[in-house]
Design a protein around this motif. Structure first.
Motif, PDB file in Angstrom:
ATOM      1  N   GLN A   1       0.824  -1.208   0.000  1.00 32.53           N
ATOM      2  CA  GLN A   1       0.000   0.000   0.000  1.00 32.53           C
ATOM      3  C   GLN A   1       0.863   1.265   0.000  1.00 32.53           C
ATOM      4  O   GLN A   1       0.564   2.235  -0.717  1.00 32.53           O
ATOM      5  N   LEU A   2       1.927   1.275   0.786  1.00 38.17           N
ATOM      6  CA  LEU A   2       2.797   2.453   0.837  1.00 38.17           C
ATOM      7  C   LEU A   2       3.552   2.635  -0.478  1.00 38.17           C
ATOM      8  O   LEU A   2       3.773   3.764  -0.919  1.00 38.17           O
ATOM      9  N   GLY A   3       3.945   1.530  -1.103  1.00 41.63           N
ATOM     10  CA  GLY A   3       4.604   1.640  -2.411  1.00 41.63           C
ATOM     11  C   GLY A   3       3.713   2.328  -3.421  1.00 41.63           C
ATOM     12  O   GLY A   3       4.158   3.196  -4.191  1.00 41.63           O
ATOM     13  N   LYS A   4       2.429   1.954  -3.435  1.00 39.20           N
ATOM     14  CA  LYS A   4       1.482   2.609  -4.340  1.00 39.20           C
ATOM     15  C   LYS A   4       1.305   4.079  -3.966  1.00 39.20           C
ATOM     16  O   LYS A   4       1.224   4.949  -4.835  1.00 39.20           O
ATOM     17  N   ALA A   5       1.241   4.376  -2.667  1.00 36.38           N
ATOM     18  CA  ALA A   5       1.078   5.770  -2.222  1.00 36.38           C
ATOM     19  C   ALA A   5       2.274   6.624  -2.630  1.00 36.38           C
ATOM     20  O   ALA A   5       2.125   7.837  -2.853  1.00 36.38           O
ATOM     21  N   LEU A   6       3.439   6.015  -2.728  1.00 37.82           N
ATOM     22  CA  LEU A   6       4.644   6.732  -3.133  1.00 37.82           C
ATOM     23  C   LEU A   6       4.765   6.853  -4.650  1.00 37.82           C
ATOM     24  O   LEU A   6       5.730   7.429  -5.155  1.00 37.82           O
ATOM     25  N   GLY A   7       3.814   6.275  -5.393  1.00 36.71           N
ATOM     26  CA  GLY A   7       3.790   6.419  -6.847  1.00 36.71           C
ATOM     27  C   GLY A   7       4.508   5.336  -7.609  1.00 36.71           C
ATOM     28  O   GLY A   7       4.777   5.498  -8.808  1.00 36.71           O
ATOM     29  N   ALA A   8       4.819   4.215  -6.946  1.00 37.29           N
ATOM     30  CA  ALA A   8       5.566   3.150  -7.608  1.00 37.29           C
ATOM     31  C   ALA A   8       4.641   2.140  -8.270  1.00 37.29           C
ATOM     32  O   ALA A   8       3.454   2.036  -7.945  1.00 37.29           O
ATOM     33  N   THR A   9       5.206   1.392  -9.217  1.00 38.76           N
ATOM     34  CA  THR A   9       4.560   0.189  -9.751  1.00 38.76           C
ATOM     35  C   THR A   9       5.021  -0.964  -8.871  1.00 38.76           C
ATOM     36  O   THR A   9       6.226  -1.227  -8.775  1.00 38.76           O
ATOM     37  N   VAL A  10       4.089  -1.635  -8.218  1.00 42.31           N
ATOM     38  CA  VAL A  10       4.432  -2.593  -7.172  1.00 42.31           C
ATOM     39  C   VAL A  10       4.146  -4.021  -7.615  1.00 42.31           C
ATOM     40  O   VAL A  10       3.060  -4.334  -8.111  1.00 42.31           O
ATOM     41  N   THR A  11       5.131  -4.877  -7.419  1.00 43.22           N
ATOM     42  CA  THR A  11       4.980  -6.320  -7.612  1.00 43.22           C
ATOM     43  C   THR A  11       5.075  -6.990  -6.245  1.00 43.22           C
ATOM     44  O   THR A  11       6.041  -6.769  -5.506  1.00 43.22           O
ATOM     45  N   GLY A  12       4.087  -7.802  -5.906  1.00 40.11           N
ATOM     46  CA  GLY A  12       4.091  -8.516  -4.643  1.00 40.11           C
ATOM     47  C   GLY A  12       4.351  -9.991  -4.857  1.00 40.11           C
ATOM     48  O   GLY A  12       3.794 -10.597  -5.775  1.00 40.11           O
ATOM     49  N   VAL A  13       5.192 -10.568  -4.021  1.00 37.88           N
ATOM     50  CA  VAL A  13       5.492 -12.000  -4.079  1.00 37.88           C
ATOM     51  C   VAL A  13       4.848 -12.673  -2.874  1.00 37.88           C
ATOM     52  O   VAL A  13       5.066 -12.250  -1.728  1.00 37.88           O
ATOM     53  N   CYS A  14       4.061 -13.716  -3.118  1.00 42.31           N
ATOM     54  CA  CYS A  14       3.346 -14.395  -2.040  1.00 42.31           C
ATOM     55  C   CYS A  14       2.990 -15.813  -2.478  1.00 42.31           C
ATOM     56  O   CYS A  14       3.289 -16.218  -3.599  1.00 42.31           O
ATOM     57  N   SER A  15       2.332 -16.557  -1.598  1.00 42.24           N
ATOM     58  CA  SER A  15       1.898 -17.911  -1.938  1.00 42.24           C
ATOM     59  C   SER A  15       0.561 -17.867  -2.662  1.00 42.24           C
ATOM     60  O   SER A  15      -0.119 -16.837  -2.706  1.00 42.24           O
ATOM     61  N   THR A  16       0.164 -19.014  -3.179  1.00 45.32           N
ATOM     62  CA  THR A  16      -1.050 -19.098  -3.989  1.00 45.32           C
ATOM     63  C   THR A  16      -2.274 -18.576  -3.255  1.00 45.32           C
ATOM     64  O   THR A  16      -3.076 -17.814  -3.810  1.00 45.32           O
ATOM     65  N   ARG A  17      -2.444 -18.968  -1.997  1.00 41.40           N
ATOM     66  CA  ARG A  17      -3.659 -18.601  -1.269  1.00 41.40           C
ATOM     67  C   ARG A  17      -3.754 -17.113  -0.968  1.00 41.40           C
ATOM     68  O   ARG A  17      -4.832 -16.615  -0.616  1.00 41.40           O
ATOM     69  N   ASN A  18      -2.640 -16.388  -1.130  1.00 38.25           N
ATOM     70  CA  ASN A  18      -2.633 -14.967  -0.789  1.00 38.25           C
ATOM     71  C   ASN A  18      -2.623 -14.043  -2.003  1.00 38.25           C
ATOM     72  O   ASN A  18      -2.549 -12.824  -1.847  1.00 38.25           O
ATOM     73  N   VAL A  19      -2.680 -14.610  -3.190  1.00 39.09           N
ATOM     74  CA  VAL A  19      -2.628 -13.793  -4.408  1.00 39.09           C
ATOM     75  C   VAL A  19      -3.752 -12.767  -4.441  1.00 39.09           C
ATOM     76  O   VAL A  19      -3.528 -11.583  -4.725  1.00 39.09           O
ATOM     77  N   ASP A  20      -4.972 -13.203  -4.153  1.00 42.73           N
ATOM     78  CA  ASP A  20      -6.107 -12.278  -4.210  1.00 42.73           C
ATOM     79  C   ASP A  20      -5.971 -11.174  -3.163  1.00 42.73           C
ATOM     80  O   ASP A  20      -6.316 -10.015  -3.425  1.00 42.73           O
ATOM     81  N   LEU A  21      -5.480 -11.513  -1.982  1.00 43.76           N
ATOM     82  CA  LEU A  21      -5.285 -10.504  -0.934  1.00 43.76           C
ATOM     83  C   LEU A  21      -4.307  -9.438  -1.398  1.00 43.76           C
ATOM     84  O   LEU A  21      -4.588  -8.230  -1.301  1.00 43.76           O
ATOM     85  N   VAL A  22      -3.158  -9.848  -1.901  1.00 45.37           N
ATOM     86  CA  VAL A  22      -2.130  -8.886  -2.313  1.00 45.37           C
ATOM     87  C   VAL A  22      -2.631  -8.027  -3.475  1.00 45.37           C
ATOM     88  O   VAL A  22      -2.386  -6.813  -3.517  1.00 45.37           O
ATOM     89  N   ARG A  23      -3.353  -8.636  -4.378  1.00 46.74           N
ATOM     90  CA  ARG A  23      -3.920  -7.863  -5.491  1.00 46.74           C
ATOM     91  C   ARG A  23      -4.927  -6.837  -4.978  1.00 46.74           C
ATOM     92  O   ARG A  23      -4.987  -5.702  -5.471  1.00 46.74           O
ATOM     93  N   SER A  24      -5.724  -7.218  -3.977  1.00 51.61           N
ATOM     94  CA  SER A  24      -6.739  -6.304  -3.440  1.00 51.61           C
ATOM     95  C   SER A  24      -6.121  -5.099  -2.749  1.00 51.61           C
ATOM     96  O   SER A  24      -6.779  -4.065  -2.581  1.00 51.61           O
ATOM     97  N   LEU A  25      -4.867  -5.210  -2.342  1.00 50.88           N
ATOM     98  CA  LEU A  25      -4.176  -4.105  -1.671  1.00 50.88           C
ATOM     99  C   LEU A  25      -3.615  -3.088  -2.663  1.00 50.88           C
ATOM    100  O   LEU A  25      -3.073  -2.064  -2.252  1.00 50.88           O
ATOM    101  N   GLY A  26      -3.727  -3.394  -3.956  1.00 53.38           N
ATOM    102  CA  GLY A  26      -3.297  -2.446  -4.975  1.00 53.38           C
ATOM    103  C   GLY A  26      -2.080  -2.855  -5.766  1.00 53.38           C
ATOM    104  O   GLY A  26      -1.617  -2.081  -6.626  1.00 53.38           O
ATOM    105  N   ALA A  27      -1.525  -4.052  -5.515  1.00 54.16           N
ATOM    106  CA  ALA A  27      -0.349  -4.482  -6.268  1.00 54.16           C
ATOM    107  C   ALA A  27      -0.656  -4.536  -7.757  1.00 54.16           C
ATOM    108  O   ALA A  27      -1.696  -5.048  -8.171  1.00 54.16           O
ATOM    109  N   ASP A  28       0.259  -4.000  -8.552  1.00 54.71           N
ATOM    110  CA  ASP A  28       0.080  -4.010 -10.005  1.00 54.71           C
ATOM    111  C   ASP A  28       0.327  -5.406 -10.577  1.00 54.71           C
ATOM    112  O   ASP A  28      -0.301  -5.805 -11.558  1.00 54.71           O
ATOM    113  N   HIS A  29       1.244  -6.133  -9.965  1.00 57.55           N
ATOM    114  CA  HIS A  29       1.572  -7.485 -10.402  1.00 57.55           C
ATOM    115  C   HIS A  29       1.746  -8.352  -9.153  1.00 57.55           C
ATOM    116  O   HIS A  29       2.257  -7.885  -8.132  1.00 57.55           O
TER     117      HIS A  29
END
Length: 327
Positions: free
Chosen positions: A167-195
């Protein structure tokens, strides 16, 4: 008052609910009735005395701080004679640092380690912010020097720090990629991760994408692989808490130590991060919350007497985002 105490290093079973004397604030301290406290990787490392090198500061044979916990949110009950900016009745949140003591009904904390609780957050959400939020903020804004247009990768994006870092990466104007496990993909995407990279399916270190900042919150990859995901002049921020490793002498500190040794020899910036309590950082976090850029994510809540159960859950790597204790 009731508190979670520990008299020897070890697993969660070494923690116990006990009746102890309520603290009295020093002249520069405030007495807070704790409404919520949150768990961090720091808490299980402190509980186990892991890595062993850390016992030089925490207590060589047993914990120097008997009451566990560092993140808290609550209401001020009393203030010391030298306190000027906080009053009884104020809703505050903060981080006790190595002093610990948050897993209790009351805690005394320096005025300078508190900030006004964001009005839009519950005490449980506010308690989830201090250490994880300051780590994310320092890692991206202060150490990583993230600017608008930067490409940022967060390794461990579904954890307590990671969900805030996305969330802070997006607030700072960055394009954010999040790395996580399968079950957490939707969560990380919902937080605003671009990838979002599912590490069970893909390996970010062996892909073709390069990032201006890689924020490592896991500590499970070699430096060579983390650097491979960077641009030639990118920044690697090391803040991996790691997991319990049976009491090794260095634990995840080994990766950080190697990073410090390598840093002067390469073009890429390799920096290490150890977040510390800071009122300006807490104020900055409140500003991001008030602006709608930051909302803590809570996985589960537990009552005070179930702190050992909560730590066992967190330590087993099952938790997503933050685990919070209600008091």
């Amino acid at each position: 008052m009731k508190a979670i105490v520990q008299d020897r290093y070890g697993p969660p079973e070494t923690l116990a609910l006990a009746e102890v004397a309520a603290p009295t604030p020093a002249p520069d301290e405030v007495l807070v009735r704790v409404q919520a406290a949150s768990l961090n990787a720091y808490d299980w490392h402190a509980m186990r005395g892991d890595p062993r090198l850390a016992r030089l500061s925490m207590g060589r044979t047993r914990p120097r701080a008997r009451i566990r916990g560092r993140d808290f949110a609550g209401r001020v009950e009393a203030v010391g004679a030298k306190v000027r900016q906080v009053r009884p009745g104020d809703a505050v949140f903060g981080d006790l640092g190595d002093a610990n003591g948050a897993f209790a009904e009351y805690v005394c904390v320096p005025e300078t380690s508190t900030a006004a609780m964001p009005a839009s957050l519950t005490p449980q959400q506010a308690a989830a912010l201090p250490l994880a939020g300051v780590t994310a903020l320092m890692g991206l804004r202060d150490v990583g020097r993230v600017q608008p247009g930067h490409r940022v990768l967060v390794n461990g994006a579904s954890g307590g720090v990671g969900t805030l870092a996305v969330q802070l990466g997006k607030a700072l104007g960055a394009t954010v990629t999040g790395v996580c496990s399968t079950r957490n993909v939707d969560l990380v995407r919902s937080l605003g991760a671009d990838h979002v990279v599912d590490y069970r399916q893909d390996d970010f270190a062996h892909g073709t994408d390069r990032h201006d900042v890689v924020f490592d919150l896991v500590g499970n990859r070699p430096l060579s692989e983390l650097r491979r995901a960077l641009t030639p002049t990118g920044t690697l921020v090391l803040s991996g808490g790691g997991v319990y490793d049976g009491g090794r002498v260095l634990g995840p500190v080994w990766l950080i130590a190697r990073g410090r040794l390598l840093a002067p020899l390469v073009r890429q910036r390799i920096v290490t991060l150890a977040a510390t309590p800071s009122r300006p950082h807490l104020h900055a976090l409140r500003g991001y919350v008030d602006a709608g850029h930051l909302t803590p994510v809570i996985d589960r809540t537990y009552p005070l007497h179930e702190v050992p159960v909560a730590l066992r859950y967190l330590e087993g790597e099952h938790a997503r985002a933050k685990v919070v204790i209600t008091i």
